[in-house]
Design a protein around this motif. Structure first.
Motif, PDB file in Angstrom:
ATOM      1  N   LYS A 180       4.705 -13.894  -4.109  1.00 26.87           N
ATOM      2  CA  LYS A 180       3.797 -12.749  -3.982  1.00 26.87           C
ATOM      3  C   LYS A 180       2.596 -12.967  -4.895  1.00 26.87           C
ATOM      4  CE  LYS A 180       7.016  -9.147  -2.518  1.00 26.87           C
ATOM      5  NZ  LYS A 180       7.536  -7.782  -2.796  1.00 26.87           N
ATOM      6  N   ILE A 181       1.406 -13.043  -4.280  1.00 27.29           N
ATOM      7  CA  ILE A 181       0.179 -13.341  -5.014  1.00 27.29           C
ATOM      8  C   ILE A 181      -0.782 -12.180  -4.848  1.00 27.29           C
ATOM      9  CG2 ILE A 181      -1.613 -15.073  -5.401  1.00 27.29           C
ATOM     10  CD1 ILE A 181       0.034 -16.819  -3.307  1.00 27.29           C
ATOM     11  N   LEU A 182      -1.263 -11.621  -5.956  1.00 29.83           N
ATOM     12  CA  LEU A 182      -2.222 -10.516  -5.892  1.00 29.83           C
ATOM     13  C   LEU A 182      -3.599 -10.994  -6.339  1.00 29.83           C
ATOM     14  CD1 LEU A 182      -1.775  -6.830  -6.779  1.00 29.83           C
ATOM     15  CD2 LEU A 182      -3.713  -8.063  -7.762  1.00 29.83           C
ATOM     16  N   ILE A 183      -4.631 -10.587  -5.598  1.00 32.08           N
ATOM     17  CA  ILE A 183      -6.020 -10.916  -5.946  1.00 32.08           C
ATOM     18  C   ILE A 183      -6.767  -9.613  -6.193  1.00 32.08           C
ATOM     19  CG2 ILE A 183      -8.186 -11.921  -5.178  1.00 32.08           C
ATOM     20  CD1 ILE A 183      -4.999 -13.108  -3.634  1.00 32.08           C
ATOM     21  N   SER A 184      -7.265  -9.423  -7.403  1.00 32.37           N
ATOM     22  CA  SER A 184      -8.069  -8.237  -7.702  1.00 32.37           C
ATOM     23  C   SER A 184      -9.532  -8.514  -7.355  1.00 32.37           C
ATOM     24  CB  SER A 184      -7.941  -7.854  -9.176  1.00 32.37           C
ATOM     25  OG  SER A 184      -8.587  -8.816 -10.002  1.00 32.37           O
ATOM     26  N   GLY A 185     -10.292  -7.431  -7.151  1.00 33.58           N
ATOM     27  CA  GLY A 185     -11.679  -7.607  -6.747  1.00 33.58           C
ATOM     28  C   GLY A 185     -11.771  -8.406  -5.459  1.00 33.58           C
TER      29      GLY A 185
ATOM     30  N   PHE B 171       2.386 -14.076  -8.991  1.00 29.72           N
ATOM     31  CA  PHE B 171       1.145 -14.678  -9.487  1.00 29.72           C
ATOM     32  C   PHE B 171      -0.016 -13.745  -9.178  1.00 29.72           C
ATOM     33  CE2 PHE B 171       3.990 -18.201  -8.473  1.00 29.72           C
ATOM     34  CZ  PHE B 171       3.918 -18.972  -9.625  1.00 29.72           C
ATOM     35  N   ALA B 172      -1.116 -13.905  -9.914  1.00 24.82           N
ATOM     36  CA  ALA B 172      -2.306 -13.093  -9.645  1.00 24.82           C
ATOM     37  C   ALA B 172      -3.560 -13.884  -9.988  1.00 24.82           C
ATOM     38  CB  ALA B 172      -2.269 -11.798 -10.450  1.00 24.82           C
ATOM     39  N   ILE B 173      -4.609 -13.600  -9.232  1.00 24.65           N
ATOM     40  CA  ILE B 173      -5.958 -14.041  -9.572  1.00 24.65           C
ATOM     41  C   ILE B 173      -6.735 -12.779  -9.893  1.00 24.65           C
ATOM     42  CG2 ILE B 173      -8.092 -15.088  -8.723  1.00 24.65           C
ATOM     43  CD1 ILE B 173      -6.365 -16.890  -6.937  1.00 24.65           C
ATOM     44  N   ASP B 174      -7.132 -12.628 -11.149  1.00 24.17           N
ATOM     45  CA  ASP B 174      -7.825 -11.416 -11.593  1.00 24.17           C
ATOM     46  C   ASP B 174      -9.298 -11.727 -11.808  1.00 24.17           C
ATOM     47  OD1 ASP B 174      -8.489  -8.916 -12.529  1.00 24.17           O
ATOM     48  OD2 ASP B 174      -7.889  -9.373 -14.582  1.00 24.17           O
TER      49      ASP B 174
END
Length: 330
Positions: free
Chosen positions: A153-158, A221-224
């Motif tokens: 599960k990968i979250l991308i903000s903006g 994971f996340a890309i912020d």
């Protein structure tokens, strides 16, 4: 020598003004390579450059634009040749060194990247700093274990911005199955799903009244791209061993967190810089952008001229801009 058009930021009576005007070669910063610019692109950092308190430009007048692609007119650097297609992103371009919002640029040879096979000059600027940053984030997360599990599960903000939207499309192309887009723009939901999001969360519904150091573990994971409280919340929600690649601070530079996510859940916060990346790593990332991360047909792309630039920069500051905008120079 003949004058050429450029977008200039000036300070007049303590007020910052922008104008498209004729510029001479003597107005350019020093360098070994003279480039006829074909395209530039618009980034959040460029929008700060035209603000009085933006903290990007300190010496006026200045030609902003942190990206460019074009063809070499003349070179004193024997690594390059006249007529060669190249690109430049980062370093001091458009900050302390005259940048990409003009028909001509002069830069140090150490900044110049040969245009990779498989990319046109236009496609290179669909990526620009935004795509370069997105690729750096993905590579950093893949090095942390993302590459071993396409179901992560990968979250991308903006997610509706330049970096976020390109990251979505790249992750989809890489075959990841659970890509969560976080955005404040309800109107962008259909587009975000089209380019790669399997789920879209709106910030107003996502943010709690109070951020706890540890919350329910929901993402791997996340890309912020925004920082501030968003990053603080994501850290509290990472699964054990998870990682965040952080590359922006539009939501603020402070983190409201503790050591608990790091020492109890073994999470990692990875800082991503796109400005001073060593050339060997820079070349490798651009090679990926031309191959396995090539999403240059990205649907959220708008093309403008220098005359339309101020309006787009204002939209970035107002938070109403979506996707990528490239500037056709010549």
């Amino acid at each position: 020598m003949e004058k050429f058009s450029g977008f200039r930021v000036k300070k007049i009576n303590e007020n910052v003004k922008t104008t498209v005007e004729k510029i001479e070669h003597t107005d350019l910063s020093e360098g070994d390579v003279l480039i006829k610019i074909a395209y530039s692109s618009v980034n959040y950092k460029d929008s700060l450059a035209i603000r009085q308190d933006g903290g990007v430009i300190r010496h006026y007048p200045m030609i902003p634009g942190i990206d460019l692609s074009g063809t070499i007119l003349t070179t004193k650097d024997d690594r390059f040749q006249e007529g060669q297609n190249v690109l430049v992103t980062g370093y001091c371009l458009g900050v302390t060194h005259t940048g990409g919002f003009a028909e001509i640029a002069r830069v140090p040879g150490d900044w110049v990247v040969p245009l990779p096979n498989g990319l046109s000059l236009k496609e290179a600027m669909v990526f620009g700093t935004a795509g370069f940053t997105a690729a750096l984030c993905i590579q950093a997360l893949e090095n942390q274990g993302l590459a071993t599990n396409k179901e992560s599960k990968i979250l991308i903000s903006g997610a509706s911005g330049g970096v976020g939207s390109l990251a979505l499309a790249m992750l989809k192309k890489r075959g990841y199955k659970n890509i969560i887009a976080l955005s404040r723009k309800k109107s962008a939901i259909p587009s975000l799903k089209n380019i790669g999001a399997t789920e879209v969360l709106l910030i107003d519904e996502f943010m709690p009244e109070k951020i706890k150091p540890l919350a329910k573990q929901t993402i791997d994971f996340a890309i912020d791209t925004v920082g501030g409280d968003i990053c603080s919340l994501l850290l509290s929600q990472l699964n054990y061993g998870g990682s965040i690649a952080i590359c922006g601070n539009a939501a603020g530079i402070k983190l409201n967190t503790t050591v608990l996510p790091f020492i109890l859940r073994n999470v990692t916060l990875l800082g991503i810089d796109s400005v001073n990346v060593p050339m060997h790593k820079r070349l490798a990332i651009w090679q990926r952008l031309a191959t396995d991360l090539n999403v240059s047909s990205h649907e959220l792309v708008n093309e403008i001229t220098l005359q339309e630039l101020t309006q787009t920069l204002d939209q970035l500051q107002a938070g109403t801009h979506i996707g990528r905008t490239i500037v056709k120079i010549s």
